[in-house]
Design an enzyme around this catalytic site. Structure first.
Site, PDB file in Angstrom:
ATOM      1  N   PHE A  42       0.833  -1.209  -0.060  1.00 21.78           N
ATOM      2  CA  PHE A  42      -0.161   0.020  -0.171  1.00 21.78           C
ATOM      3  C   PHE A  42       0.777   1.206  -0.089  1.00 21.78           C
ATOM      4  O   PHE A  42       0.547   2.230  -0.647  1.00 21.78           O
ATOM      5  CB  PHE A  42      -1.005  -0.160   1.174  1.00 21.78           C
ATOM      6  CG  PHE A  42      -2.126   0.855   1.123  1.00 21.78           C
ATOM      7  CD1 PHE A  42      -2.743   0.942  -0.311  1.00 21.78           C
ATOM      8  CD2 PHE A  42      -2.442   1.618   2.215  1.00 21.78           C
ATOM      9  CE1 PHE A  42      -4.078   1.967  -0.513  1.00 21.78           C
ATOM     10  CE2 PHE A  42      -3.686   2.665   1.772  1.00 21.78           C
ATOM     11  CZ  PHE A  42      -4.315   2.623   0.582  1.00 21.78           C
TER      12      PHE A  42
ATOM     13  N   GLY B  17      -9.956   2.948   3.859  1.00 22.91           N
ATOM     14  CA  GLY B  17     -11.065   2.795   3.024  1.00 22.91           C
ATOM     15  C   GLY B  17     -10.967   1.435   2.099  1.00 22.91           C
ATOM     16  O   GLY B  17      -9.665   0.743   2.128  1.00 22.91           O
TER      17      GLY B  17
ATOM     18  N   ALA C 139      -4.253  -2.258  -2.675  1.00 18.25           N
ATOM     19  CA  ALA C 139      -2.965  -1.841  -3.478  1.00 18.25           C
ATOM     20  C   ALA C 139      -2.915  -2.330  -4.946  1.00 18.25           C
ATOM     21  O   ALA C 139      -2.477  -1.382  -5.749  1.00 18.25           O
ATOM     22  CB  ALA C 139      -1.751  -2.195  -2.639  1.00 18.25           C
TER      23      ALA C 139
ATOM     24  N   LYS D 190     -11.993  -4.483  10.839  1.00 18.82           N
ATOM     25  CA  LYS D 190     -12.718  -5.384   9.815  1.00 18.82           C
ATOM     26  C   LYS D 190     -11.863  -6.213   9.313  1.00 18.82           C
ATOM     27  O   LYS D 190     -12.072  -7.329   8.846  1.00 18.82           O
ATOM     28  CB  LYS D 190     -12.899  -4.249   8.473  1.00 18.82           C
ATOM     29  CG  LYS D 190     -11.770  -3.449   8.039  1.00 18.82           C
ATOM     30  CD  LYS D 190     -10.878  -3.947   7.029  1.00 18.82           C
ATOM     31  CE  LYS D 190      -9.786  -3.361   6.922  1.00 18.82           C
ATOM     32  NZ  LYS D 190      -8.716  -3.997   6.035  1.00 18.82           N
TER      33      LYS D 190
ATOM     34  N   ASP E  74     -14.885  -0.548   3.787  1.00 16.40           N
ATOM     35  CA  ASP E  74     -13.580  -1.542   3.843  1.00 16.40           C
ATOM     36  C   ASP E  74     -13.833  -2.999   4.197  1.00 16.40           C
ATOM     37  O   ASP E  74     -13.308  -3.890   3.972  1.00 16.40           O
ATOM     38  CB  ASP E  74     -12.570  -0.879   4.722  1.00 16.40           C
ATOM     39  CG  ASP E  74     -11.191  -0.915   4.668  1.00 16.40           C
ATOM     40  OD1 ASP E  74     -10.652  -1.718   3.811  1.00 16.40           O
ATOM     41  OD2 ASP E  74     -10.478  -0.500   5.617  1.00 16.40           O
TER      42      ASP E  74
ATOM     43  N   SER F 159      -7.122  -9.705  -0.305  1.00 14.79           N
ATOM     44  CA  SER F 159      -6.853  -9.635   0.923  1.00 14.79           C
ATOM     45  C   SER F 159      -6.181 -10.487   1.624  1.00 14.79           C
ATOM     46  O   SER F 159      -6.263 -11.750   1.746  1.00 14.79           O
ATOM     47  CB  SER F 159      -8.237  -9.501   1.730  1.00 14.79           C
ATOM     48  OG  SER F 159      -8.475  -9.495   3.178  1.00 14.79           O
ATOM     49  N   ARG F 160      -5.047 -10.062   2.396  1.00 15.37           N
ATOM     50  CA  ARG F 160      -4.113 -10.942   3.040  1.00 15.37           C
ATOM     51  C   ARG F 160      -5.041 -11.774   4.372  1.00 15.37           C
ATOM     52  O   ARG F 160      -4.624 -12.741   4.907  1.00 15.37           O
ATOM     53  CB  ARG F 160      -2.996 -10.539   3.570  1.00 15.37           C
ATOM     54  CG  ARG F 160      -2.588  -9.208   4.410  1.00 15.37           C
ATOM     55  CD  ARG F 160      -1.575  -8.500   4.500  1.00 15.37           C
ATOM     56  NE  ARG F 160      -1.006  -7.839   3.190  1.00 15.37           N
ATOM     57  CZ  ARG F 160       0.066  -7.319   3.187  1.00 15.37           C
ATOM     58  NH1 ARG F 160       0.799  -7.141   4.342  1.00 15.37           N
ATOM     59  NH2 ARG F 160       0.501  -6.789   2.204  1.00 15.37           N
TER      60      ARG F 160
END
EC number: 1.1.1.94
Length: 332
Positions: free
Chosen positions: A12, A137, A141, A192, A245, A255-256
């Site tokens: 990111f 948000g 990346a 989140k 998010d 998403s890791r």
């Protein structure tokens, strides 16, 4: 145009460095990995985190933190939460004037249970602190760096920092809204990740859309409960820094946190899953912090509790699902 130092060479931080450079700002990145620094300088790529995405050729990078500190009056703190305090303290020791700090970390510190802006306030002397803000948000990346439309929120106690952040980053593919609720925006981004790991777990177990929809909805409910208790505006959790998010992190293989959860759902241990990924997964650390914080402030967070037991007490994932589904009857 401004000069900005980006501390951190992860995915990111690199994507946002590219945005800044594309917007005409002078950008220097700082990191500890010599291979990555050389790649950014010589090949204009960051193969470890963003594969073959081409970076703006005006971005420069350095291993020398003194050079990084001296370069700019605006710092983008793109570091994992667990590294933030140490690096910020080092920066503070090298400063002789005020700087603006904008962070993009989404976590809660273990042991102190502090948000990242609070960690920065602790670490940066008032005589060196021109303001602290966050950019948060739904913003993978991998999509930002290839200029796919993305919308995020900039928050700070300071109106001038909110405006500065908006001015720095906003362009025709990255839209930036301002939000006064720093507590809510930071908590939304951090909490989140817990739900995203849990979302990966249920996908890895083979459950379908019904389970995921319920998890996200009830996850948002417990995020809001804790947020209100800690002073956030509950409306914030219906915005980009909250449900926005949450949706992107709970439903995407980018998403890791989701990816880690998926591996756990398949039956892998936490250590095995983390070793396979070889990346920082904020949701693991945040789950630990928030589990203990929720007990301290007496807020019911059943999904967080169930995930904590999977991660840190070796409770089988199927047993944790039974725990959640077998809870007592309640009104929504």
């Amino acid at each position: 145009m401004s000069k900005v130092t980006v501390f951190g060479t992860g995915s990111f931080g690199t994507a946002l460095a590219n945005v800044l450079a594309e917007n005409g700002h002078q950008v220097l990145m700082w990191g500890k990995n010599e291979t990555t620094i050389n790649e950014i300088n010589e090949q204009h790529i960051n193969s470890k985190y963003l594969k073959t995405a081409e970076l703006n050729e005006d971005i420069e990078a350095t291993l020398d933190i003194e050079t990084a500190v001296a370069f700019a009056d605006i710092y983008l703190m793109a570091l994992p939460t667990k590294a933030m305090r140490e690096v910020a303290q080092t920066i503070d020791s090298l400063l002789s004037s005020k700087k603006t700090f904008i962070h993009v970390a989404k976590g809660i510190e273990n042991d102190t249970y502090k948000r990242v802006s609070e960690m920065l306030e602790d670490s940066i002397s008032p005589k060196h602190n021109a303001g602290i803000g966050v950019l948060s948000g739904p913003s993978h990346a991998e999509e930002v760096v290839i200029k796919q439309p993305t919308t995020v929120a900039a928050s700070s106690k300071s109106e001038s920092v909110r405006q500065l952040t908006q001015d720095l980053f906003m362009n025709d593919y990255l839209r930036v809204y301002t939000n006064e609720d720093l507590v809510g925006v930071e908590l939304g981004g951090a909490l989140k990740n817990i739900i995203a790991v849990a979302s990966g777990v249920i996908s890895g177990m083979g459950f379908g859309d019904n389970a995921k929809a319920a998890l996200m909805t009830r996850g948002l409910a417990e995020i809001s409960r804790l947020g209100e208790k800690l002073g956030a505006n509950p409306i914030t959790f219906l915005g980009l820094g909250g449900i926005g998010d949450l949706i992107v992190t709970c439903t995407s293989t980018h998403s890791r946190n989701y990816t880690l959860g998926y591996k756990l759902g398949e039956g892998k241990s936490l250590d095995t899953a983390l070793n396979e990924m070889n990346m920082v997964v904020e949701g693991v650390y945040t789950t630990k912090s928030v589990y203990h914080l929720s007990k301290e402030v007496n807020v019911d967070m059943p999904i967080t509790t169930a995930l904590y037991k999977v991660l840190f007490e070796n409770r089988p994932v199927d047993e944790s699902v039974k725990d959640l589904m077998g809870r007592g009857k309640k009104a929504e």
